[in-house]
Design an enzyme around this catalytic site. Structure first.
Site, short mmCIF file in Angstrom:
data_model
loop_
_atom_site.label_atom_id
_atom_site.label_comp_id
_atom_site.label_asym_id
_atom_site.label_seq_id
_atom_site.Cartn_x
_atom_site.Cartn_y
_atom_site.Cartn_z
N ASN A 191 45.05 43.33 12.06
CA ASN A 191 45.27 42.65 10.79
C ASN A 191 43.95 42.71 10.03
O ASN A 191 43.05 41.92 10.30
CB ASN A 191 45.71 41.20 11.06
CG ASN A 191 45.87 40.40 9.78
OD1 ASN A 191 45.83 40.97 8.68
ND2 ASN A 191 46.05 39.09 9.91
N LYS A 227 43.39 41.96 7.08
CA LYS A 227 43.32 40.90 6.06
C LYS A 227 42.79 41.50 4.75
O LYS A 227 43.07 42.67 4.46
CB LYS A 227 42.46 39.73 6.56
CG LYS A 227 42.92 39.24 7.94
CD LYS A 227 42.35 37.92 8.34
CE LYS A 227 42.88 37.54 9.72
NZ LYS A 227 42.45 36.23 10.16
N HIS A 241 51.88 34.53 8.47
CA HIS A 241 50.52 34.29 8.97
C HIS A 241 50.06 32.92 8.47
O HIS A 241 50.38 32.52 7.34
CB HIS A 241 49.58 35.39 8.48
CG HIS A 241 48.26 35.35 9.17
ND1 HIS A 241 47.29 34.44 8.83
CD2 HIS A 241 47.76 36.07 10.20
CE1 HIS A 241 46.25 34.61 9.63
NE2 HIS A 241 46.51 35.59 10.48
N GLU A 249 47.40 31.95 7.27
CA GLU A 249 46.66 31.99 5.99
C GLU A 249 47.62 32.04 4.81
O GLU A 249 47.36 31.45 3.76
CB GLU A 249 45.68 33.18 5.99
CG GLU A 249 44.54 32.92 6.96
CD GLU A 249 43.92 34.17 7.57
OE1 GLU A 249 44.17 35.29 7.08
OE2 GLU A 249 43.18 34.02 8.57
N GLU A 277 49.64 32.39 17.17
CA GLU A 277 48.26 32.33 16.72
C GLU A 277 47.87 30.88 16.46
O GLU A 277 48.16 30.34 15.38
CB GLU A 277 48.09 33.12 15.42
CG GLU A 277 48.41 34.58 15.53
CD GLU A 277 47.67 35.40 14.48
OE1 GLU A 277 46.99 36.34 14.85
OE2 GLU A 277 47.76 35.06 13.28
N GLY A 293 39.61 33.40 13.71
CA GLY A 293 38.33 33.64 13.05
C GLY A 293 37.24 32.65 13.41
O GLY A 293 36.22 32.58 12.74
N SER A 347 40.80 35.13 17.65
CA SER A 347 39.52 35.50 18.28
C SER A 347 39.71 36.32 19.55
O SER A 347 38.93 36.19 20.50
CB SER A 347 38.67 34.25 18.54
OG SER A 347 38.35 33.61 17.31
#
Ligand code: PGA
Length: 258
Positions: A9, A11, A99, A101, A171, A177, A217
């Site tokens: 991904n 991003k 996701h 985000e 996730e 991250g 991560s």
């Protein structure tokens, strides 16, 4: 046998020429993948054209092009959105849906995600459906109920014939991250829980066919332990997918722990 997957991904990172270089570096390593081992590159929309051309030149069909978002309507007055037909015209075979985000910054609801999942499946494109809890929820120990609700509201309306074409990515938001990975025990526990929900809803055989990826991560230092877990079928990789040596190490780790 379910697919073992590492999905990148990217991003909102890299310019197209940088993405081309990264993808080319990875493909040049010519890592021999076993039949059920897949690598998916979920690149920004602006990179899809070049990425498709690069992947078309590669012999292995185990390397697949993916996108990070789509809209569920077929076409029309939806300024700024990208349709599934547009993605398919560039050989996109998988799209990340839900996701954290997108849920957080773009307010995507379980109801909207359900429409995206349905539209992708109707078009023969694999949804990489993300679920996962925030730190508050983990600390309150209500992560199972939370993830169950995300699945119930966006994917559990599907038939057994449909759900086998969905890839689920767990996730935990607190691990994305942050450099803080879920422990092997936490990952296995949640993945087994998700598989048990699938089994209750669709039966053991269907649950056993669905790939469940871990994201948050994931990197070469923790991949061997995570990928060896019985219910972890691979990873959705952010930061470590932006560096060719790290992503290659993850592909090798996934492929060799089959
Ligand atoms: P990360 O991102 O590997 O950088 O934690 C994973 C993701 O958000 O998909």
């Amino acid at each position: 046998m379910r697919n073992k997957i590492v999905a990148a991904n990217w991003k909102m990172n890299l310019l197209p020429n940088e993405g081309d270089g990264l993808m080319t570096d990875i493909l040049e390593k010519d890592i021999q993948l076993s039949r059920n081992s897949k690598v998916i590159f979920c690149v920004p929309f602006t990179h899809l054209f070049n990425a498709n051309a690069i992947l078309q030149k590669n012999k292995s069909t185990n390397y697949i092009l993916g996108a990070q978002n789509c809209y569920f309507e077929k076409s029309g007055a939806y300024t700024g959105e990208i349709s599934i037909d547009m993605l398919k015209s560039l050989n996109v075979k998988a799209v990340i849906v839900g996701h954290s985000e997108r849920r957080q910054y773009f307010h995507e609801s379980n109801e909207l995600l359900k429409k995206k999942v349905d539209a992708l499946l109707q078009n023969g494109v694999t949804p990489l459906f993300c679920c996962g809890e925030s730190l508050d929820i983990r600390e309150a120990n209500t992560q199972n109920t939370f993830v169950q609700q995300q699945l119930q509201e966006s994917v559990f309306h599907l038939s057994a014939e449909q759900i086998v074409h969905v890839v689920i990515a767990y996730e935990p938001i607190w691990a994305i991250g942050t450099g803080k990975t879920a422990s092997a025990a936490q990952a296995q526990e949640m993945h087994a829980f998700i598989r048990s929900l699938l089994a209750t809803q669709y039966g053991e055989a269907v649950a056993d066919e669905i790939s469940i990826l871990y994201g948050g991560s994931c990197n070469p230092a923790n991949a061997d332990e995570l990928f060896a877990l019985p219910d972890v079928d691979g990873g959705l990789i952010g930061g470590a997918a932006l560096k060719s040596d790290q992503f290659e190490a993850l592909i090798i780790a996934r492929n060799s722990s089959l």
